[in-house]
Design a protein around this motif. Structure first.
Motif, PDB file in Angstrom:
ATOM      1  N   TYR A 290       0.837  -1.209   0.000  1.00 44.35           N
ATOM      2  CA  TYR A 290       0.000   0.000   0.000  1.00 44.35           C
ATOM      3  C   TYR A 290       0.868   1.253   0.000  1.00 44.35           C
ATOM      4  CZ  TYR A 290      -3.100   3.687   1.586  1.00 44.35           C
ATOM      5  OH  TYR A 290      -3.785   4.869   1.690  1.00 44.35           O
ATOM      6  N   THR A 291       1.873   1.297   0.875  1.00 43.67           N
ATOM      7  CA  THR A 291       2.645   2.538   1.010  1.00 43.67           C
ATOM      8  C   THR A 291       3.438   2.840  -0.258  1.00 43.67           C
ATOM      9  OG1 THR A 291       4.239   3.722   2.402  1.00 43.67           O
ATOM     10  CG2 THR A 291       4.648   1.389   2.083  1.00 43.67           C
ATOM     11  N   LYS A 292       3.959   1.797  -0.924  1.00 41.57           N
ATOM     12  CA  LYS A 292       4.702   2.059  -2.160  1.00 41.57           C
ATOM     13  C   LYS A 292       3.758   2.463  -3.291  1.00 41.57           C
ATOM     14  CE  LYS A 292       8.450   1.195  -0.093  1.00 41.57           C
ATOM     15  NZ  LYS A 292       9.222   2.379   0.390  1.00 41.57           N
ATOM     16  N   ALA A 293       2.607   1.809  -3.378  1.00 38.12           N
ATOM     17  CA  ALA A 293       1.642   2.167  -4.413  1.00 38.12           C
ATOM     18  C   ALA A 293       1.146   3.598  -4.235  1.00 38.12           C
ATOM     19  CB  ALA A 293       0.470   1.186  -4.392  1.00 38.12           C
ATOM     20  N   ALA A 294       0.864   3.972  -2.972  1.00 35.81           N
ATOM     21  CA  ALA A 294       0.386   5.334  -2.708  1.00 35.81           C
ATOM     22  C   ALA A 294       1.468   6.361  -2.984  1.00 35.81           C
ATOM     23  CB  ALA A 294      -0.098   5.436  -1.260  1.00 35.81           C
ATOM     24  N   ASP A 295       2.703   6.037  -2.629  1.00 34.28           N
ATOM     25  CA  ASP A 295       3.821   6.964  -2.844  1.00 34.28           C
ATOM     26  C   ASP A 295       4.032   7.208  -4.337  1.00 34.28           C
ATOM     27  OD1 ASP A 295       6.028   8.526  -2.628  1.00 34.28           O
ATOM     28  OD2 ASP A 295       7.275   7.068  -1.573  1.00 34.28           O
ATOM     29  N   VAL A 296       4.109   6.120  -5.093  1.00 31.89           N
ATOM     30  CA  VAL A 296       4.323   6.251  -6.536  1.00 31.89           C
ATOM     31  C   VAL A 296       3.131   6.938  -7.202  1.00 31.89           C
ATOM     32  CG1 VAL A 296       4.629   4.970  -8.683  1.00 31.89           C
ATOM     33  CG2 VAL A 296       5.868   4.271  -6.636  1.00 31.89           C
ATOM     34  N   GLY A 297       1.914   6.582  -6.781  1.00 34.97           N
ATOM     35  CA  GLY A 297       0.736   7.205  -7.358  1.00 34.97           C
ATOM     36  C   GLY A 297       0.687   8.701  -7.118  1.00 34.97           C
ATOM     37  N   ALA A 298       1.026   9.119  -5.905  1.00 36.11           N
ATOM     38  CA  ALA A 298       1.026  10.549  -5.590  1.00 36.11           C
ATOM     39  C   ALA A 298       2.076  11.292  -6.415  1.00 36.11           C
ATOM     40  CB  ALA A 298       1.279  10.753  -4.094  1.00 36.11           C
ATOM     41  N   ASP A 299       3.238  10.676  -6.612  1.00 36.34           N
ATOM     42  CA  ASP A 299       4.283  11.322  -7.416  1.00 36.34           C
ATOM     43  C   ASP A 299       3.891  11.407  -8.892  1.00 36.34           C
ATOM     44  OD1 ASP A 299       5.846  11.751  -5.231  1.00 36.34           O
ATOM     45  OD2 ASP A 299       7.152  10.009  -5.532  1.00 36.34           O
ATOM     46  N   LEU A 300       3.251  10.357  -9.403  1.00 30.43           N
ATOM     47  CA  LEU A 300       2.862  10.353 -10.810  1.00 30.43           C
ATOM     48  C   LEU A 300       1.828  11.442 -11.105  1.00 30.43           C
ATOM     49  CD1 LEU A 300       2.621   6.539 -11.665  1.00 30.43           C
ATOM     50  CD2 LEU A 300       4.296   8.176 -12.506  1.00 30.43           C
ATOM     51  N   VAL A 301       0.809  11.505 -10.264  1.00 29.77           N
ATOM     52  CA  VAL A 301      -0.254  12.467 -10.533  1.00 29.77           C
ATOM     53  C   VAL A 301       0.189  13.889 -10.205  1.00 29.77           C
ATOM     54  CG1 VAL A 301      -1.347  12.394  -8.257  1.00 29.77           C
ATOM     55  CG2 VAL A 301      -2.733  12.877 -10.285  1.00 29.77           C
ATOM     56  N   GLY A 302       1.084  14.039  -9.225  1.00 28.14           N
ATOM     57  CA  GLY A 302       1.508  15.374  -8.831  1.00 28.14           C
ATOM     58  C   GLY A 302       2.702  15.878  -9.612  1.00 28.14           C
ATOM     59  N   ARG A 314      -2.902  20.646  -3.411  1.00 30.00           N
ATOM     60  CA  ARG A 314      -3.821  20.458  -4.534  1.00 30.00           C
ATOM     61  C   ARG A 314      -3.849  19.007  -5.008  1.00 30.00           C
ATOM     62  NH1 ARG A 314      -0.907  25.046  -7.882  1.00 30.00           N
ATOM     63  NH2 ARG A 314       0.777  24.083  -6.691  1.00 30.00           N
ATOM     64  N   ASN A 315      -2.996  18.174  -4.469  1.00 26.93           N
ATOM     65  CA  ASN A 315      -2.909  16.772  -4.879  1.00 26.93           C
ATOM     66  C   ASN A 315      -3.580  15.897  -3.820  1.00 26.93           C
ATOM     67  OD1 ASN A 315      -2.252  14.249  -5.799  1.00 26.93           O
ATOM     68  ND2 ASN A 315      -0.028  14.566  -5.754  1.00 26.93           N
ATOM     69  N   PRO A 316      -4.783  15.380  -4.075  1.00 26.61           N
ATOM     70  CA  PRO A 316      -5.487  14.583  -3.061  1.00 26.61           C
ATOM     71  C   PRO A 316      -4.777  13.273  -2.747  1.00 26.61           C
ATOM     72  CG  PRO A 316      -6.640  14.466  -5.159  1.00 26.61           C
ATOM     73  CD  PRO A 316      -5.567  15.501  -5.329  1.00 26.61           C
ATOM     74  N   ALA A 317      -3.904  12.798  -3.641  1.00 26.09           N
ATOM     75  CA  ALA A 317      -3.193  11.541  -3.390  1.00 26.09           C
ATOM     76  C   ALA A 317      -2.140  11.674  -2.306  1.00 26.09           C
ATOM     77  CB  ALA A 317      -2.541  11.044  -4.686  1.00 26.09           C
ATOM     78  N   VAL A 318      -1.823  12.910  -1.915  1.00 30.75           N
ATOM     79  CA  VAL A 318      -0.815  13.113  -0.876  1.00 30.75           C
ATOM     80  C   VAL A 318      -1.261  12.487   0.444  1.00 30.75           C
ATOM     81  CG1 VAL A 318       0.338  14.861   0.535  1.00 30.75           C
ATOM     82  CG2 VAL A 318       0.168  15.165  -1.926  1.00 30.75           C
ATOM     83  N   ILE A 319      -2.557  12.600   0.756  1.00 29.83           N
ATOM     84  CA  ILE A 319      -3.054  12.013   2.004  1.00 29.83           C
ATOM     85  C   ILE A 319      -2.828  10.509   2.000  1.00 29.83           C
ATOM     86  CG2 ILE A 319      -5.110  11.546   3.381  1.00 29.83           C
ATOM     87  CD1 ILE A 319      -4.107  14.335   3.733  1.00 29.83           C
ATOM     88  N   ALA A 320      -3.116   9.852   0.879  1.00 23.86           N
ATOM     89  CA  ALA A 320      -2.884   8.407   0.780  1.00 23.86           C
ATOM     90  C   ALA A 320      -1.406   8.087   0.953  1.00 23.86           C
ATOM     91  CB  ALA A 320      -3.385   7.884  -0.564  1.00 23.86           C
ATOM     92  N   ASP A 321      -0.531   8.926   0.409  1.00 21.37           N
ATOM     93  CA  ASP A 321       0.916   8.737   0.560  1.00 21.37           C
ATOM     94  C   ASP A 321       1.314   8.831   2.028  1.00 21.37           C
ATOM     95  OD1 ASP A 321       3.639   8.614   0.300  1.00 21.37           O
ATOM     96  OD2 ASP A 321       3.856  10.601  -0.584  1.00 21.37           O
ATOM     97  N   LEU A 322       0.816   9.835   2.721  1.00 21.11           N
ATOM     98  CA  LEU A 322       1.166  10.019   4.129  1.00 21.11           C
ATOM     99  C   LEU A 322       0.556   8.929   5.004  1.00 21.11           C
ATOM    100  CD1 LEU A 322       0.784  13.908   4.361  1.00 21.11           C
ATOM    101  CD2 LEU A 322       2.857  12.562   4.008  1.00 21.11           C
ATOM    102  N   VAL A 323      -0.629   8.451   4.628  1.00 23.73           N
ATOM    103  CA  VAL A 323      -1.208   7.307   5.336  1.00 23.73           C
ATOM    104  C   VAL A 323      -0.307   6.084   5.177  1.00 23.73           C
ATOM    105  CG1 VAL A 323      -3.115   5.646   5.305  1.00 23.73           C
ATOM    106  CG2 VAL A 323      -3.596   8.094   5.239  1.00 23.73           C
TER     107      VAL A 323
END
Length: 592
Positions: A290-302, A314-323
């Motif tokens: 989960y943490t790697k998927a969220a980290d990579v996803g947040a970087d890709l979209v942001g 402005r990047n909602p995926a950041v919360i998932a990354d920090l979680v």
């Protein structure tokens, strides 16, 4: 949106204003986003529904809870005293160090949470982490119950060993004991994971708040937050195994004529280690993926698609990354270390009992061999606590203090723990491993422990060299990144493969050296053959993990510092605050 829908909670929208930014950090409105200086909105989940278990626990009268805990502690100490003085002192010290961990938590929670914007971001991270924890550990608990039934059936039809038959252990008794040990190990491993997450999701905003004042205070808050997790995980491991050993010792009347011998008791603990391993496996896989998927996803979209900075509000995926930092690097790491230390202690106890049987040692000497792993990790709690408390807050305020290297500060505390561990390890080997049948063998086993401690310290130096931005490898990768993605990947993979060489060599030297020292310790079996080699490797492992609580402290420091940086960025604090959290985050990437 995915986070909020997954949590099935009410959505709350807030408005935030930006801090002063350069033109390069602004987005063109044509891309669907307004320029940065205008007011922005982002979503956080107003999700505060606890699990039924947590609601039940919070509804209990605190006085009743304290009374139950006190009764359990007294019963544990009574059983420990009936087992041996050594076990009693181990349990007493563990309880004292758990109280010290509570003090660290109270100290951290007494710090302010910063601004209301910081608190709002922190609540979103906390809600997401707790929602993930409930989902994952709910599934793990169901699987553990199914597996416990399988273990019970397996042991019910498994023929006992001749030693177990001689001790009067029936298949039903073994099935019940192993199943209960498995469930207890699984529960304690899950609790260790929850403890790691619980402190991190509450400490992150306090580290961010402390960064508004001084870099050293932010470092101290993050380190003591990690110290709470480290002391609790190691303390619960030792306490759980000690209580289980004492229970079996008293319940089966170990040492009395016709009953089980003390050598056989560690074999009843394997279910505890298996339960801890079962939970740690799923926690590491689930949380890690989960943490790697969220980290990579947040970087890709942001960074890639939108071209905005890391942790941008402005990047909602950041919360998932920090979680992900909390559920992967804190929760899963706590369960994993609980399993590692638990397995190391139980295996060393089994080896000690087997060694005593082969060498025909008396019960008192055998008890010393079996208790040695528990004594070492009890010492680990004390020396790590001293190292944690040695890191003080600085007197002079100001963000300019960010130039101080946090890693060197933490390493100074680790050096104190290492030096105290050397002294404590020597005392433990002299008192417990100075065997009458092999005079002076404790010196060889002390050497095994020193090999383990040296290996652990070398790991820290090797990790620092390959992951710290001040050294050549990281700078080479950064330089390779200027020429494209391909050279970045080539340089990163090459250095990653290179970094495995030194640890493998160190482990090989430690294993061979400790085995040789054990074999030459003078311990012989009835045929006159040396038998101390395997136990020597176990002692080296104990030495390597003799400061495990401080190592986990630095480990948990990383994701807490990462979260603090995200909170500072999303709440749009001044650049001077972000400089402090960026420095702590960079160091955290090395420590974790």
């Amino acid at each position: 949106e995915n986070l909020n829908s997954g949590l099935s909670g009410e959505v709350r929208v807030r408005t935030a204003t930006s801090s002063d930014r350069g033109e390069k950090d602004m987005l063109d409105p044509e891309n669907g986003m307004s320029a940065y200086p205008e007011k922005k909105t982002y979503q956080t989940a107003a999700y505060h529904r606890g699990s039924p278990v947590m609601r039940f626990l919070t509804s209990l009268d605190p006085k009743l809870v304290y009374f139950i805990i006190a009764v359990v502690c007294v019963l544990a100490l009574v059983m420990g005293y009936q087992t041996s003085t050594t076990v009693f002192l181990i349990l007493l010290t563990c309880l004292g160090m758990l109280n010290f961990a509570v003090y660290l938590a109270q100290w951290v929670l007494a710090k302010d949470e910063g601004t209301s914007d910081m608190t709002e971001v922190s609540e979103a991270i906390r809600d997401g982490a707790e929602g993930f924890f409930r989902t994952m550990y709910g599934t793990i608990s169901k699987l553990a119950c199914v597996l416990s039934v399988a273990i019970f059936v397996l042991y019910l039809f498994r023929p006992p060993t001749p030693e177990q038959i001689a001790a009067g252990l029936t298949p039903m008794t073994l099935a019940v004991v192993t199943t209960m040990s498995f469930l207890l190990g699984a529960f304690c491993s899950g609790l260790s994971g929850y403890i790691g997450m619980w402190v991190s999701v509450r400490a992150n905003v306090r580290v961010a708040g402390a960064a508004r004042r001084t870099a050293r205070e932010a470092l101290q808050v993050a380190l003591r937050s990690g110290g709470f997790s480290g002391i609790m995980v190691v303390g619960m491991t030792v306490l759980g195994i000690g209580i289980l050993f004492s229970t079996f010792f008293v319940f089966f009347g170990v040492g009395e004529p016709g009953n089980m011998k003390v050598n056989d008791v560690p074999l009843l603990l394997v279910g505890y280690g298996f339960g801890a391993s079962f939970v740690a496996l799923f926690a590491q896989l689930g949380g890690g993926i989960y943490t790697k998927a969220a980290d990579v996803g947040a970087d890709l979209v942001g960074k890639v698609e939108a071209g905005i900075p890391e942790d941008d509000p402005r990047n909602p995926a950041v919360i998932a990354d920090l979680v992900g930092d909390n559920v992967g690097d804190c929760s899963a790491r706590g369960a994993d270390l609980f399993e590692s230390i638990g397995a190391e202690i139980i295996s060393a106890m089994i080896l000690g009992g087997s060694l005593a049987r082969q060498a025909a040692l008396d019960d008192t000497t055998t008890m010393g061999l079996i208790m040695f792993p528990l004594v070492v990790h009890t010492m680990d709690l004390v020396v790590s606590a001293v190292g944690i408390m040695s890191v003080k807050s600085s007197a002079s305020p100001g963000a300019k203090q960010a130039v101080e290297d946090p890693y060197e500060v933490m390493k100074a505390g680790y050096n104190i723990s290492i030096m105290l561990a050397v002294v404590g390890f020597g005392a433990a080997t002299y008192l417990l491993l100075d065997l009458p049948s092999a005079p002076g063998c404790w010196i060889n086993f002390f050497g095994c422990g020193m090999l383990g401690i040296a290996t652990a310290y070398s790991f820290m130096l090797i990790t620092q060299y390959y992951t710290d931005y001040k050294y050549k490898p990281v700078r080479l990768i950064a330089e390779a990144s200027t020429t494209g993605h391909g050279t970045n990947i080539i340089a990163g993979v090459a250095l990653g493969m290179e970094s495995t060489c030194a640890p493998v060599l160190m482990i090989s030297v430690a294993v061979c050296g400790s085995y040789t020292l054990g074999q030459t310790s003078g311990l012989m079996d009835s045929a006159g053959q040396p038998i101390g080699g395997l136990f020597g490797t176990a002692v080296a492992t104990m030495g390597m993990l003799s400061t495990a609580a401080y190592v986990l402290t630095m480990d948990v420091f990383g994701p807490i510092a990462d979260n603090a940086g995200g909170i500072v960025e999303m709440s749009q604090q001044p650049d001077s605050v972000r400089e402090i959290t960026d420095l702590l985050d960079a160091v955290g990437n090395t420590t974790k």
